[in-house]
Design a protein around this motif. Structure first.
Motif, PDB file in Angstrom:
ATOM      1  N   GLN A 136      -2.471  15.628  10.094  1.00 29.61           N
ATOM      2  CA  GLN A 136      -1.749  15.218   8.879  1.00 29.61           C
ATOM      3  C   GLN A 136      -0.236  15.412   9.013  1.00 29.61           C
ATOM      4  O   GLN A 136       0.550  14.491   8.794  1.00 29.61           O
ATOM      5  CB  GLN A 136      -2.273  15.992   7.668  1.00 29.61           C
ATOM      6  N   GLU A 137       0.165  16.619   9.404  1.00 25.24           N
ATOM      7  CA  GLU A 137       1.600  16.906   9.514  1.00 25.24           C
ATOM      8  C   GLU A 137       2.245  16.049  10.604  1.00 25.24           C
ATOM      9  O   GLU A 137       3.361  15.542  10.437  1.00 25.24           O
ATOM     10  CB  GLU A 137       1.800  18.391   9.812  1.00 25.24           C
ATOM     11  N   GLN A 140       2.639  12.526   9.259  1.00 23.36           N
ATOM     12  CA  GLN A 140       3.644  12.502   8.198  1.00 23.36           C
ATOM     13  C   GLN A 140       5.059  12.528   8.787  1.00 23.36           C
ATOM     14  O   GLN A 140       5.971  11.859   8.292  1.00 23.36           O
ATOM     15  CB  GLN A 140       3.437  13.683   7.249  1.00 23.36           C
ATOM     16  N   THR A 141       5.225  13.287   9.868  1.00 24.48           N
ATOM     17  CA  THR A 141       6.530  13.338  10.551  1.00 24.48           C
ATOM     18  C   THR A 141       6.843  12.008  11.229  1.00 24.48           C
ATOM     19  O   THR A 141       7.973  11.505  11.157  1.00 24.48           O
ATOM     20  CB  THR A 141       6.528  14.466  11.610  1.00 24.48           C
ATOM     21  N   TYR A 143       5.712   8.994  10.493  1.00 27.94           N
ATOM     22  CA  TYR A 143       5.760   7.818   9.627  1.00 27.94           C
ATOM     23  C   TYR A 143       6.439   8.101   8.281  1.00 27.94           C
ATOM     24  O   TYR A 143       6.021   7.571   7.243  1.00 27.94           O
ATOM     25  CB  TYR A 143       4.338   7.264   9.434  1.00 27.94           C
ATOM     26  N   ASP A 144       7.493   8.911   8.333  1.00 26.72           N
ATOM     27  CA  ASP A 144       8.371   9.117   7.169  1.00 26.72           C
ATOM     28  C   ASP A 144       7.622   9.465   5.893  1.00 26.72           C
ATOM     29  O   ASP A 144       7.896   8.920   4.812  1.00 26.72           O
ATOM     30  CB  ASP A 144       9.231   7.867   6.919  1.00 26.72           C
ATOM     31  N   LYS A 145       6.652  10.370   6.035  1.00 27.84           N
ATOM     32  CA  LYS A 145       5.911  10.877   4.867  1.00 27.84           C
ATOM     33  C   LYS A 145       5.302   9.759   4.012  1.00 27.84           C
ATOM     34  O   LYS A 145       5.298   9.829   2.779  1.00 27.84           O
ATOM     35  CB  LYS A 145       6.794  11.774   4.002  1.00 27.84           C
ATOM     36  N   VAL A 146       4.793   8.713   4.647  1.00 30.39           N
ATOM     37  CA  VAL A 146       4.148   7.628   3.923  1.00 30.39           C
ATOM     38  C   VAL A 146       2.958   8.188   3.150  1.00 30.39           C
ATOM     39  O   VAL A 146       2.192   9.002   3.677  1.00 30.39           O
ATOM     40  CB  VAL A 146       3.695   6.515   4.908  1.00 30.39           C
ATOM     41  N   PRO A 147       2.794   7.803   1.891  1.00 33.19           N
ATOM     42  CA  PRO A 147       1.666   8.331   1.096  1.00 33.19           C
ATOM     43  C   PRO A 147       0.322   7.923   1.699  1.00 33.19           C
ATOM     44  O   PRO A 147       0.124   6.759   2.055  1.00 33.19           O
ATOM     45  CB  PRO A 147       1.872   7.697  -0.285  1.00 33.19           C
TER      46      PRO A 147
END
Length: 879
Positions: A136-137, A140-141, A143-147
């Protein structure tokens, strides 16, 4: 510990791009759409977001062909095989990482948001959920914290599917195929809480991209229809062992994975008993039923011309006498199978002993399994010492098929160790006490091993099939403990688990796998090694790429050759890998044609009519001379060794040529105090040699080695038989005489009745001049010497006619039949009719070959004008 992921692994990026490029030309803004779900005749509707594809099928097909060309994938198809796309990735190379990252890439490039991951089992489902958690982390790093909203389908919470349909973030639904494959599944029934809709409609309305993990488990018509019923935009299929490769986009097969160092190298430590034929060994391999017939496959020690061999035989109600089934091995005299019980999967013997499938009596089964545990512990401690300074935790995994072998319960329900646990602790204490391992592991032995098993309602561990509700909790525990087990400060290093739970294990720091199954394992080799193929990690969670570290040792109760052969066969079948020179193409089989009318050709008949007769032989030898020579041979025969257990470790080398081995170590243990049954020594040797008991006794007495029968009776007797036979045959053949058997001949029709189909290879001779031989197109040969001899016969002006004598042209000898090589009509000043035996110049012949050639000479002395000669070349015929 926190595991780290490398976002720049080239092979993973290639696999991801092979999927994203399928949609090249799809605009980013066109990847999703708004929709409403409305029940017919109802006023209420629900809005949601789904995937939309704007490309035509022709555009997709052009993209597919471009990708396949770039990836060097051959495609003989004329059109797209539907919207199914296959990715082949060897176990341990990050298949789950690749398809999870593909989700983010497809969203980034084209705006697709709805994804369904379909899994075939609870074990794989838990693995996917664990991967979603630990990546997950990382994602998120990247892909620019995409929801993103990952969730697992729960039939008790079907209303959550409304959120899957209505959410505008990336939605990832993980679902087991059995949750929606049947009409009676809750997901396929109308639900009042969902305004009368079927829960599955919320998935269908989004036109999801479906990712199928291990699709070979979903090839039944019911399961294929269920996946289609999800209304997928496309289906992405990921596996190492596809059954069907629909639109193959990327292939990372085992050969490539090993070559690139993307998985651990494999070593096989074979642990087998040797010279262990001194008791009535019986192992039940299977009990089967076909119609009204019930049979049992059992492994017993069978009498053969070369001594006792352990073989599998089939018994039934009529063939139930173990003495007869064993080739009249005295150890089974009077022992029969009383009953074969299919329901209980067991047999009962006339002595009252009952054996279930996998169980055995006699032999050294317990000692073999103890030795397997010892080799696993030894290997573990060596690696623990080697990797300690590098911060790499070493884990060993034992798979067992009966939980009670590891853990039992007393009458009060308290846990007590089973025999495997006791053996392990005893062996570990002995190994860790060695000076070389002093102070290596400070923990108590009780803290170093643990079992991962499913439990019943009372919390007691039990045997399992791997697919029950109780197994769900075990798989979750295995996944929850993944990082804890990698921590070097966690004492647990030796893990025992049920074979049925094998699929749940994928810990990267498993360096030893030992299967202690009492039943014969049907687990595939690739499945067996797959649990330990992943590259190891250190205490910082960083992947280790050093090939000297990444070595998986499989401790197996089978020979390396058996293991390697099975592994190569699986790779061929699963991946279609063509091991050059090893796999024979059935399509390249060709028929050997006989020249039309050869049987009436005078050139053929002039030699055939001279050699076509059957013969019989008689022998004469002096018994006193035999006793002298045979006693000397017995005195000089090999040492009589105790029954023992040997370990033979080989590195598995997978190349384009096939699966091969490099010997790494060889060790053994014969320190076992078995009570040995004394057989009828003279009777056994008499049955193999047909000599009198008194002659045999004189030979053994004169040899001075009679006492060795107490060390290993069966091995001693088999060695004596070999020594006596060698001297007996030499004396018999020394005085052998042949004579024709009346008018008995080899009939001409045998040539037609035994037509040949052969694989054409480098030895096969292609006929250029059919008039000089009986063949029209091909001559099947077996060596370079034979091939050259055929070429020279064809080109030589001195050879009028030649042919390879057929396999059925056999001469009887005391040591079996003999098939000479060639019939040749040689013309010089006069014609000479040769029967030739071709052996390369200076070739050392085996004892039996020498004796058979000697018999050949004596045989052809009975035939007028025939010269029998051993040669290497055609030119030697004239000498």
């Amino acid at each position: 510990m926190k595991l780290h992921f490398d976002s720049n692994q080239e092979y993973q990026l290639d696999a991801i791009k092979s999927i994203t490029d399928i949609f090249e030309g799809q605009p980013l803004s066109g990847g999703d759409f708004e929709f409403s779900v409305q029940q017919a005749g109802a006023l209420h509707s629900e809005n949601g977001f789904g995937n939309r594809l704007t490309l035509s099928e022709d555009q997709i097909w052009e993209n597919v062909k471009t990708i396949q060309t770039a990836n060097e994938i051959k495609n003989g198809k004329e059109a797209l095989e539907g919207m199914n796309f296959s990715i082949e990735m060897e176990t341990g190379t990050g298949k789950t990482y690749v398809y999870l990252r593909s989700i983010f890439e497809l969203n980034k490039l084209y705006g697709f948001k709805k994804f369904v991951i379909v899994v075939p089992s609870v074990a794989i489902r838990e693995g996917v959920l664990k991967n979603l958690q630990i990546t997950q982390e990382h994602f998120q790093t990247l892909y620019d914290k995409v929801p993103v909203n990952p969730e697992v389908y729960d039939s008790k919470k079907v209303s959550n599917l409304r959120g899957f349909a209505s959410g505008n973030a990336i939605q990832i639904l993980v679902i087991n195929i059995d949750s929606f494959a049947k009409d009676e599944n809750i997901i396929n029934k109308t639900n009042d809480k969902l305004t009368g809709k079927k829960p599955i409609e919320f998935i269908q309305s989004t036109n999801p991209i479906v990712i199928v993990d291990e699709p070979q488990n979903m090839e039944t018509e019911i399961r294929k229809r269920a996946i289609e019923n999800l209304n997928p935009l496309c289906t992405l299929r990921y596996s190492a062992t596809h059954t069907n490769l629909y639109n193959l986009m990327y292939s990372l097969n085992p050969v490539k994975a090993y070559d690139l160092g993307l998985v651990k190298q494999i070593e096989v430590d074979s642990v087998l008993s040797e010279n262990d034929f001194n008791s009535a060994y019986i192992q039940v391999e299977s009990v089967n039923r076909s119609g009204n017939s019930i049979t049992a496959k059992i492994k017993i020690d069978v009498n053969s011309p070369d001594g006792i061999k352990r073989k599998t035989v089939t018994a039934n109600a009529r063939k139930n006498d173990l003495f007869e089934l064993s080739g009249r091995n005295d150890r089974y005299d009077g022992l029969k199978i009383y009953e074969i019980d299919f329901g209980s999967q067991q047999i009962e013997l006339t002595n009252g002993v009952m054996l279930g499938v996998g169980q055995s009596q006699g032999g050294m089964n317990d000692e073999v399994m103890k030795f397997m545990i010892r080799k696993t512990v030894e290997e573990h401690l060596r690696k623990e010492k080697q990797f300690r300074s590098k911060g790499i935790k070493v884990l060993s995994l034992f798979f067992i098929d009966k939980v009670k072998n590891y853990r039992e319960y007393d009458i009060n329900g308290n846990k007590v160790p089973g025999r495997f646990a006791n053996w392990f602790e005893e062996i570990y204490q002995e190994e860790i006490a060695k000076p070389v391992f002093k102070d290596l592991i400070p923990n108590r032995v009780e803290d170093l091993h643990e079992g991962y098993f499913s439990q019943d309602n009372k919390g007691k561990v039990k045997d399992t099939g791997g697919e029950t509700q109780a197994d769900d909790d075990t798989y979750k525990l295995i996944m929850q403990d993944k990082e804890r087990l990698l921590d070097i400060n966690t004492p647990l290093r030796f893990i025992f688990s049920h074979s049925a739970l094998r699929e749940g294990w994928d810990n990267p720091n498993v360096f030893q796998i030992c299967t202690l199954n009492e039943t014969k394992s049907e687990i595939k080799k690739r499945q067996e090694i797959g649990r330990g193929l992943r590259l190891s990690v250190n205490q910082e969670g960083q992947r280790i790429f050093d090939r000297n570290i990444n070595r998986l040792t499989v401790v197996a109760n089978e020979s390396y050759d058996e293991f390697a052969t099975a592994l190569q066969k699986e790779i061929e079948q699963d991946c279609g890998v063509d091991f050059t020179g090893r796999i024979k193409d059935k399509g390249k089989k060709q028929k050997v044609n006989l020249r039309k009318g050869f049987e009436a050709d005078p050139k053929f008949l002039q030699i055939w009519d001279k050699i076509k007769f059957h013969t019989k032989y008689s022998v004469n030898y002096d018994t006193a001379e035999l006793i002298t020579f045979a006693a000397k041979a017995v005195k000089e025969m090999p040492e009589t060794k105790k029954p023992s257990i040997r370990s033979n470790k080989n590195r598995v080398v997978i190349t384009n040529e096939g699966v091969e081995g490099q010997l790494l170590s060889d060790s053994g243990n014969d320190d076992y105090g078995f009570p040995l049954e004394m057989p009828d020594m003279l009777g056994y040797i008499q049955s193999k040699t047909e000599l009198t008991r008194s002659t045999i006794f004189e030979i053994i007495k004169k040899s001075g080695r009679i006492g060795e029968v107490l060390i290993n009776p069966q091995l001693f007797m088999d060695n004596v038989v070999v020594a006596i036979r060698q001297q007996l045959y030499e004396l018999m053949i020394e005085g052998i005489k042949y004579e024709k058997i009346g008018g008995k001949i080899y009939e001409m029709k045998l040539f037609e009745d035994n037509e040949l189909e052969i694989y054409v290879d480098k030895f096969t001779h292609t006929i250029a001049d059919p008039d000089k031989t009986i063949y029209d197109n091909l001559m099947p040969l077996q060596s370079d010497v034979e091939s050259q001899f055929a070429k020279d016969c064809e080109s030589s002006e001195n050879v009028e006619f030649y042919f390879k004598l057929p396999f059925w042209f056999k001469i009887n000898t005391p040591i079996g039949t003999y098939n000479p090589d060639w019939a040749v009509v040689f013309k010089n000043e006069s014609k000479i009719y040769f029967v030739a035996e071709t052996k390369s110049a200076g070739q050392e012949l085996r004892g039996s070959e020498k004796l058979k050639i000697k018999c050949g000479k004596e045989h052809f002395k009975e035939f007028k004008d025939i010269v029998y000669k051993r040669v290497a070349t055609v030119s030697e015929l004239a000498k």
